[in-house]
Design a protein around this motif. Sequence first.
Motif: not given
Length: 172
Positions: A110-128
């Motif tokens: 699963c790949v997420e491309v970061l945008s300016e609006s993304n937060t580190e917490e959001e990406m940690q949650e999605k990874r989990a």
Amino acid sequence: MPTVAAQAREHQARWDGITADPALKDLPYKVETNAQGQIVLSPHTNRHSDLQSALFQRLQQHAPDGHISVEYALATPRGVKAPDVVWMSAGRRDEMRETGDPSTLAPEICVEVLSESNTEEEMQEKRALYREIGAEEVWIVGEEGEIRVFGEEEKEWSDIAPECPRSVSVSN
């Protein structure tokens, strides 16, 4: 408290209603839901779309024996999420289909491309969340195209696509 599978099925059922709503059919945004089942819209830039395309092409080159898709809906215990790009083997794709639409089983990548609006917490949650429903690897792609690969922890590089370059670039 409902199980992870039961929570994902609840979000799957909510998603059926969302996808059937004619007012939501042609939204020009990535559509996901949060843990409460509320719709979350994520507009993105053309650069974001270009990075998605570049990743799709890289995976075609370096992991050719799988199926690649973009913004593939996955029912998780905390809502329906749509990774920007996914890669799945034929066997996994068959298993995913058996779980319904959206799948409650994640593709291998699963790949997420970061945008300016993304937060580190959001990406940690999605990874989990992706890992919780079966993803072997979660790739996070920075705005400049650098790729970080995560399994249980951050990894040196992908086991599935070891020859894939560690960054993607697009012309501005």
